[in-house]
Each structure stands twice: as C-alpha cells, then as structure tokens.
Design a protein around this motif. Structure first.
Motif, PDB file in Angstrom:
ATOM      1  N   LEU A  32      -5.638   1.299  13.339  1.00 59.70           N
ATOM      2  CA  LEU A  32      -4.926   2.020  12.270  1.00 59.70           C
ATOM      3  C   LEU A  32      -5.507   1.755  10.891  1.00 59.70           C
ATOM      4  O   LEU A  32      -5.173   2.478   9.945  1.00 59.70           O
ATOM      5  N   ILE A  33      -6.351   0.746  10.761  1.00 59.28           N
ATOM      6  CA  ILE A  33      -6.767   0.326   9.435  1.00 59.28           C
ATOM      7  C   ILE A  33      -7.585   1.399   8.714  1.00 59.28           C
ATOM      8  O   ILE A  33      -7.502   1.543   7.489  1.00 59.28           O
ATOM      9  N   SER A  34      -8.366   2.174   9.448  1.00 56.90           N
ATOM     10  CA  SER A  34      -9.127   3.254   8.823  1.00 56.90           C
ATOM     11  C   SER A  34      -8.374   4.574   8.860  1.00 56.90           C
ATOM     12  O   SER A  34      -8.728   5.515   8.137  1.00 56.90           O
ATOM     13  N   VAL A  35      -7.345   4.660   9.679  1.00 58.09           N
ATOM     14  CA  VAL A  35      -6.564   5.893   9.791  1.00 58.09           C
ATOM     15  C   VAL A  35      -5.560   6.007   8.655  1.00 58.09           C
ATOM     16  O   VAL A  35      -5.361   7.094   8.089  1.00 58.09           O
ATOM     17  N   MET A  36      -4.925   4.888   8.290  1.00 62.73           N
ATOM     18  CA  MET A  36      -3.855   4.935   7.312  1.00 62.73           C
ATOM     19  C   MET A  36      -4.293   5.456   5.946  1.00 62.73           C
ATOM     20  O   MET A  36      -3.619   6.326   5.374  1.00 62.73           O
ATOM     21  N   PRO A  37      -5.406   4.990   5.346  1.00 61.49           N
ATOM     22  CA  PRO A  37      -5.789   5.558   4.047  1.00 61.49           C
ATOM     23  C   PRO A  37      -6.042   7.055   4.101  1.00 61.49           C
ATOM     24  O   PRO A  37      -5.649   7.787   3.178  1.00 61.49           O
ATOM     25  N   LEU A  38      -6.683   7.525   5.167  1.00 54.58           N
ATOM     26  CA  LEU A  38      -6.950   8.965   5.279  1.00 54.58           C
ATOM     27  C   LEU A  38      -5.659   9.749   5.492  1.00 54.58           C
ATOM     28  O   LEU A  38      -5.471  10.829   4.907  1.00 54.58           O
ATOM     29  N   ALA A  39      -4.756   9.212   6.333  1.00 56.15           N
ATOM     30  CA  ALA A  39      -3.481   9.895   6.553  1.00 56.15           C
ATOM     31  C   ALA A  39      -2.648   9.905   5.279  1.00 56.15           C
ATOM     32  O   ALA A  39      -1.980  10.909   4.959  1.00 56.15           O
ATOM     33  N   LEU A  80      -3.868   9.785   2.168  1.00 55.36           N
ATOM     34  CA  LEU A  80      -4.519  10.708   1.238  1.00 55.36           C
ATOM     35  C   LEU A  80      -4.212  12.150   1.604  1.00 55.36           C
ATOM     36  O   LEU A  80      -3.986  13.002   0.736  1.00 55.36           O
ATOM     37  N   GLU A  81      -4.178  12.443   2.903  1.00 52.19           N
ATOM     38  CA  GLU A  81      -3.868  13.797   3.359  1.00 52.19           C
ATOM     39  C   GLU A  81      -2.429  14.184   3.023  1.00 52.19           C
ATOM     40  O   GLU A  81      -2.162  15.327   2.640  1.00 52.19           O
ATOM     41  N   THR A  82      -1.502  13.244   3.128  1.00 55.60           N
ATOM     42  CA  THR A  82      -0.089  13.539   2.880  1.00 55.60           C
ATOM     43  C   THR A  82       0.256  13.521   1.396  1.00 55.60           C
ATOM     44  O   THR A  82       0.982  14.397   0.904  1.00 55.60           O
ATOM     45  N   LEU A  83      -0.276  12.532   0.654  1.00 51.50           N
ATOM     46  CA  LEU A  83       0.103  12.349  -0.749  1.00 51.50           C
ATOM     47  C   LEU A  83      -0.821  13.075  -1.716  1.00 51.50           C
ATOM     48  O   LEU A  83      -0.418  13.362  -2.843  1.00 51.50           O
ATOM     49  N   GLY A  84      -2.064  13.311  -1.332  1.00 52.10           N
ATOM     50  CA  GLY A  84      -2.921  14.193  -2.106  1.00 52.10           C
ATOM     51  C   GLY A  84      -3.862  13.570  -3.106  1.00 52.10           C
ATOM     52  O   GLY A  84      -4.799  14.244  -3.541  1.00 52.10           O
ATOM     53  N   GLU A  92       0.130   4.055  -5.553  1.00 53.85           N
ATOM     54  CA  GLU A  92       1.556   3.859  -5.834  1.00 53.85           C
ATOM     55  C   GLU A  92       2.319   3.494  -4.560  1.00 53.85           C
ATOM     56  O   GLU A  92       3.171   2.589  -4.565  1.00 53.85           O
ATOM     57  N   ALA A  93       2.030   4.209  -3.470  1.00 54.46           N
ATOM     58  CA  ALA A  93       2.725   3.935  -2.209  1.00 54.46           C
ATOM     59  C   ALA A  93       2.411   2.531  -1.703  1.00 54.46           C
ATOM     60  O   ALA A  93       3.310   1.780  -1.282  1.00 54.46           O
ATOM     61  N   LEU A 114       5.857  11.785  13.617  1.00 58.81           N
ATOM     62  CA  LEU A 114       6.461  12.267  12.362  1.00 58.81           C
ATOM     63  C   LEU A 114       5.466  12.045  11.229  1.00 58.81           C
ATOM     64  O   LEU A 114       5.624  11.131  10.408  1.00 58.81           O
ATOM     65  N   PRO A 115       4.411  12.848  11.162  1.00 59.54           N
ATOM     66  CA  PRO A 115       3.356  12.606  10.163  1.00 59.54           C
ATOM     67  C   PRO A 115       3.845  12.675   8.730  1.00 59.54           C
ATOM     68  O   PRO A 115       3.258  12.053   7.842  1.00 59.54           O
ATOM     69  N   GLY A 116       4.921  13.415   8.475  1.00 56.57           N
ATOM     70  CA  GLY A 116       5.439  13.484   7.115  1.00 56.57           C
ATOM     71  C   GLY A 116       6.045  12.181   6.633  1.00 56.57           C
ATOM     72  O   GLY A 116       6.249  12.000   5.428  1.00 56.57           O
TER      73      GLY A 116
END
Length: 426
Positions: A35-42, A44-48, A55-56, A101-103
C-alpha cells in the motif's frame, strides 16, 4: 494420561525469539509495503493536489500521535494481546474500506496509520521483554531482512495491481495482516514476559514525557528516529508526486521504491560492517550520505530522471539508519519503563507524519515541490551533527579493565548491557 496426546506446541508455548519477531515484521511489511506506493497516488487522484494530500497526511498524523500515546493508558484496562490483535483488525478494516469505498480513502489512511502506531508500541514492548540487549542489533537486522521481500516486491506490485484491478492491493494487504494476526496467536506472546499484579497504580504515560526529556540519551535517539522517518516520508510520498508532476510514469515511484527496498537483503552485510565500529560512526555515515544526496536531488531537479536517481540513492543510507539508528534509544531504556518509553519512542512516526506534510504544506506556498528535498537534506545534516555528540565507544564491548574517559554531553556509556544482578548474587 491424555496429556501425551496433546501436541507439544499446545502444551508449551513456543519460546519467542529473534526469528519469531522477524516473522511478525515480515507479515507487516507485506501488508504495508503493497500500500505504500498506492496510497499517495490514490490520495492524489481523490484530493486533486499535493497541498490537499499534505493536509490530509497532517491531520491523520495528529490523530495517530494521540493514539500512540494512549496505548499505555489503554493497557491499564485492555491486555496487551488484545491491543495488538485489535490493531491488526483495525488495519484489516481500513484495507477493506480502501478496496470497496475509494471515496473514503482518507478513512483508510486514518485507520491503517493508527493501527500501525498501536502495533509498533506493542511490538517494541514485546521485543524489550523477550530479546536480550546484546541481541538487539541482531534482532533489528533479521527483522529488516525478513521484511525485505514485502518492502521490495510490494510497492511495484501495488501500482501494477491497482491499474489492473483497483481493490487488488488492498485485498492482498488485508490477507497479509491476517497472517500477522495468526502468527501472533501462534507465538502466544500474551501480555509480556513478566505478568504480575501491580503494587501501585500505573503512571500516566504523559508523566513519562518529563522523565524522557530529562534523559539526553533518549531524546537524542528519538530525534534520530524522527529525522530518519522524515527522510522516508519525503521519499515515499513526494517522490511519486514529483514524478507525476514532471510528466514521468505513474509507476516510476513504486518501481524505484521497490528497487531501493531490495537493499534490505544486504542488511546482514551492513551489520557485518557495523560490527567492531562504534554506533556513532554508523549513524553519522547514514545521516551524512542521505543529506548530501538529498541536496543533490534538489540541485538536479531540472533533470527529473537524475533527481529521482539521487533520491533512490538516499534510500541506501536510510536503510543503514533503519538498522543502527534506533540503537541509541533502545540501549538506554530502563527495564521498568519499557511500555511507557516504547510509546514515547513510537511517537517518532507520528511526529514525522506531522512535521513532514506540515512543512511541505507551508513550503509549497512559496517554493516548488523540489524544495522539500532540500529541506529534508538540511534536517538530515542536523542529525549528523547531533550524532557526533554520542559517546565514541557506544556499542563496543568493554574491556576487562576499561580506562575511564570523560563522557560527552549525552553521556552514553560504551556498553549497552549492564549485569542486572549485583556482584554478590553472582
């Protein structure tokens, strides 16, 4: 009569040792590594934007720090084995939310981060209970070696699996954390090595902050861990974002992280290099090498590929610090303060999780993303200077008739292990 039919491993719990704890660390590495490389991309995709991601991470870091400090207090009412098991199940719940629940990816980040903080406090307390101090160096090295596969294959596998089927890395992470829970139950660590009725009420963990601050050896070891963790934060979170903003592949960050984590397999060689050398020399080497390469990544940010290579080289020295950077703290902890000081020490993850995105959040208001690399280099260089004040013989075995020498400001003794029994008892 029926006792003979009961398997030996059920009648007598296996003696927890270095390999048992390394196995726990290996399971956790798989769960977190994918998950360590997935979380920043996910995120960035959700928060923009990188600012929103910072901030998150900043808010979640605050939550995680509070949770880490509450673990010793909760341990007054909840046995340590249930805290460890509950943290594993919390991580599993976060992974399942991330899968379906990707959101709610921020909720996933919060649950998994709090769970990791709790696991870390309990894990350190168990290690200090069952591992002799002379074995701490070997324990840390074997833990890193067992974790190598998870941290090497996980990041690159995570980004590729996410493109193939988004829930895949989260589901694999959930299975790995269940494997950690199963291993923990098999080892039957219980609530620690010494379980006895308390003679007086447990001390508030926050009261240990004063005792912690009064011991320069512990403060120095904690600062080493904070700055080392900040370096990893920059590498893990902001390298993939830098690559995406520079027009490079989305998979580059995860691929480079996997390649650099492959260096975990050479941790036995690092340990061999460390043997016969004082801890101060090893720690200073790690911080200086990481600082110089971080400055190089900033200076060469106009050439993104070269900058990424420089950052990837930083990971070699960060791994060296993972092996030796925690030894000054572990060698100075008193047995009577294991759980509380483990909670204090574990706060380095949360403090770095607050400082790094908080500083990046402010820095991005006036500077480009590459400025974070220079800021990281400055912190690492500061840690190098701080490490120079450790005792020059820390980590070396004491001769039979040692010659006393003046102690530096930190006053760390040369030998981490003192006989627990007085001479008369021996």
């Amino acid at each position: 009569m029926h006792e003979r039919r009961i398997p030996e491993w059920l009648r007598h719990a296996p003696a927890p040792g270095v390999k048992g704890f390394a196995t726990l660390a290996g399971c956790e590495a798989v769960a977190r590594g994918i998950l360590i490389s997935v979380m920043p991309l996910a995120m960035l995709e959700t928060l923009g934007s990188a600012r929103a991601v910072s901030e998150a991470y900043f808010i979640v870091g605050l939550l995680s720090m509070v949770a880490g400090f509450l673990v010793p207090w909760l341990n007054r009412f909840i046995p340590r084995r249930w805290l460890y098991s509950g943290a594993a199940l919390t991580f599993f719940a976060g992974a399942m939310i991330g899968a379906f629940l990707p959101g709610l990816i921020v909720v996933t980040l919060g649950l998994t981060t709090v769970a990791v903080a709790t696991l870390f406090v309990c894990f350190n307390a168990y290690v200090l209970d069952y591992i002799e101090r002379v074995e701490l160096g070997r324990s840390e090295t074997l833990r890193m070696f067992y974790s190598a596969a998870g941290w090497t294959i996980g990041p690159v596998a995570g980004v590729f699996l996410m493109e193939w089927w988004r829930p895949a890395p989260f589901l694999i992470s959930g299975v790995a954390i269940l494997g950690l829970l199963g291993t923990f139950l098999y080892l039957r660590l219980g609530n620690g090595k010494l379980i006895q009725k308390a003679r007086r009420p447990a001390t508030n963990p926050l009261a240990y902050l004063g005792r912690f601050a009064a011991q320069p050896r512990l403060v120095a070891g904690w600062l080493f861990a904070v700055i080392r963790s900040c370096g990893w934060w920059v590498y893990v979170v902001y390298l993939p974002i830098f690559a995406v903003n520079a027009g490079l592949s989305d998979q580059l960050g995860g691929t480079m992280l996997s390649i650099s984590n492959g260096l975990l397999f050479i941790t036995p060689l690092m340990l061999r290099w460390m043997q016969g050398r004082p801890v101060r020399q090893s720690v200073q080497t790690g911080f200086m090498g990481a600082a110089l390469l971080s400055f190089a990544a900033f200076a060469l940010s106009g050439w993104p590929v070269v900058s990424v290579i420089a950052l990837a080289s930083v990971s070699f020295f960060l791994i060296l610090l993972d092996v030796c950077g925690g030894l000054p703290f572990l060698m100075a902890v008193k047995p009577s303060e294991r759980t509380e000081m483990s909670a204090v020490y574990s706060s380095f993850r949360d403090v770095s999780g607050i400082l790094t995105p908080g500083a990046a959040w402010l820095l991005l208001l006036v500077a480009p993303l590459s400025g974070i690399f220079a800021l990281s280099g400055g912190a690492l260089l500061l840690a190098w200077g701080l490490a120079g004040r450790l005792h020059p013989r820390l980590g070396l075995r004491r001769a039979r008739m040692p010659v006393p020498e003046p102690a530096p400001e930190f006053g760390v003794i040369a030998v981490p292990v003192e006989p627990e029994d007085p001479p008369q008892a021996r």
